[in-house]
Enzyme design. Sequence first.
Site, mmCIF file in Angstrom:
data_model
loop_
_atom_site.group_PDB
_atom_site.id
_atom_site.type_symbol
_atom_site.label_atom_id
_atom_site.label_comp_id
_atom_site.label_asym_id
_atom_site.label_seq_id
_atom_site.Cartn_x
_atom_site.Cartn_y
_atom_site.Cartn_z
ATOM 1 N N GLU A 15 -1.419 11.028 4.258
ATOM 2 C CA GLU A 15 -2.527 11.623 5.227
ATOM 3 C C GLU A 15 -2.362 12.007 6.857
ATOM 4 O O GLU A 15 -1.577 12.845 6.585
ATOM 5 C CB GLU A 15 -2.013 9.808 5.564
ATOM 6 C CG GLU A 15 -2.857 9.101 4.989
ATOM 7 C CD GLU A 15 -3.097 7.880 5.785
ATOM 8 O OE1 GLU A 15 -4.364 7.148 6.761
ATOM 9 O OE2 GLU A 15 -1.764 6.986 6.099
ATOM 10 N N GLU A 51 0.663 -1.633 -0.147
ATOM 11 C CA GLU A 51 -0.066 0.262 -0.156
ATOM 12 C C GLU A 51 1.080 1.518 -0.381
ATOM 13 O O GLU A 51 1.864 1.470 0.839
ATOM 14 C CB GLU A 51 -1.003 -0.349 1.004
ATOM 15 C CG GLU A 51 -1.546 1.372 1.517
ATOM 16 C CD GLU A 51 -2.442 1.624 2.458
ATOM 17 O OE1 GLU A 51 -3.112 -0.350 3.323
ATOM 18 O OE2 GLU A 51 -2.260 2.186 3.297
#
Length: 358
Positions: free
Chosen positions: A186, A181
């Site tokens: 974020e 991933e």
Amino acid sequence: MSKLSTSLVTLAGSTLLAACQTVPSNFADASDKRAVRAEQLTPITKSPNWQLVWQDEFDGEQIDLNKWSFEQNCFGGGNNEQQCYTARPVNSFVKDGLLTIHAQREDFSGPAANDDADDYLTAGTRTLPYTSARLRTKGKGDWRYGRFEIRAKLPTGQGVWPAIWMLPTDWVYGSWPVSGEIDIMEAVNLHTQSDEVGAPPGEREMRVHGTLHYGRHWPENVYTGSGFLLPDGKSPADDFYTYAVEWQAGEIRFYVDDYHYATQTADGWFSQTKTDNRWQDNGHNAPFDQPFHLILNLAIGGGWPEAVNEKGLNPDALPQNMQVDFVRVYQCSVEPDTGAGCEARDPNARHVKGVKAP
């Protein structure tokens, strides 16, 4: 945004198709607990050899379904997030050249399983107290290597978790995180009290994070990355900034605007699958050597944001918007098969050491 990662202040989490437990700490370097400051870096110039191959400028009147699909579930991202994702215009829409993902307080019921789960249609329903949206390019935009740029303005509030990230399309090496991933950006709890190591009282949370997830299946999965702080005390919630990764065979670099702040390499990641009760390596560049797709979402609550800063979830922080000005994908014209030849590196960027295979 693999939301299985919850406890590390400078590392990101993810929202997965697999397990839903908190993972153990895996710092490659204790210094990574401090975010990289823009003042430590020198702005770089993007290589002219990047060729634009896919884009969405959000100039129309509605979300382009030839490029994006909606995930629709109340799964909770695998770590107790409190939102249901919907395809309703109230939760995501295009207006004035911007994509807006809108999270709000309302009880909503929907599928209890992730969209790609085998039991999506049979797992029943679940009711959660917030709604939001999660868009992805899976099957409509899937790439191996390239430069990925997303210009966005982020929301604030305790428990508010925007993410721009990538998951493998075919899960070549197995379920998360064995197939990897890539978290391009974020952020959690922006404008709350910062809990960065050494942060003075009253300093606001303004970090963004870039992270990779890899390794073995839980609980032997690994996540490593770095936080970044904009120059002059600027906040990613006050204006639009361009979040990017340059991904080539064996190397992934993280950027905000013209700042290259972190690099991870194949010497510091791994992918292993258990066969005949023995762990087998999946290859030197694995898992980051297969096609991935893009995801944009705004989560509310969950293990990571609720465990840090001012703790918990502040319902008064809602509603919130994540706005996206554009998404652009480039291929390196020098060596498109490996993505090499278009590197823009700052020698002062953090080299995240990663975690080597046991």
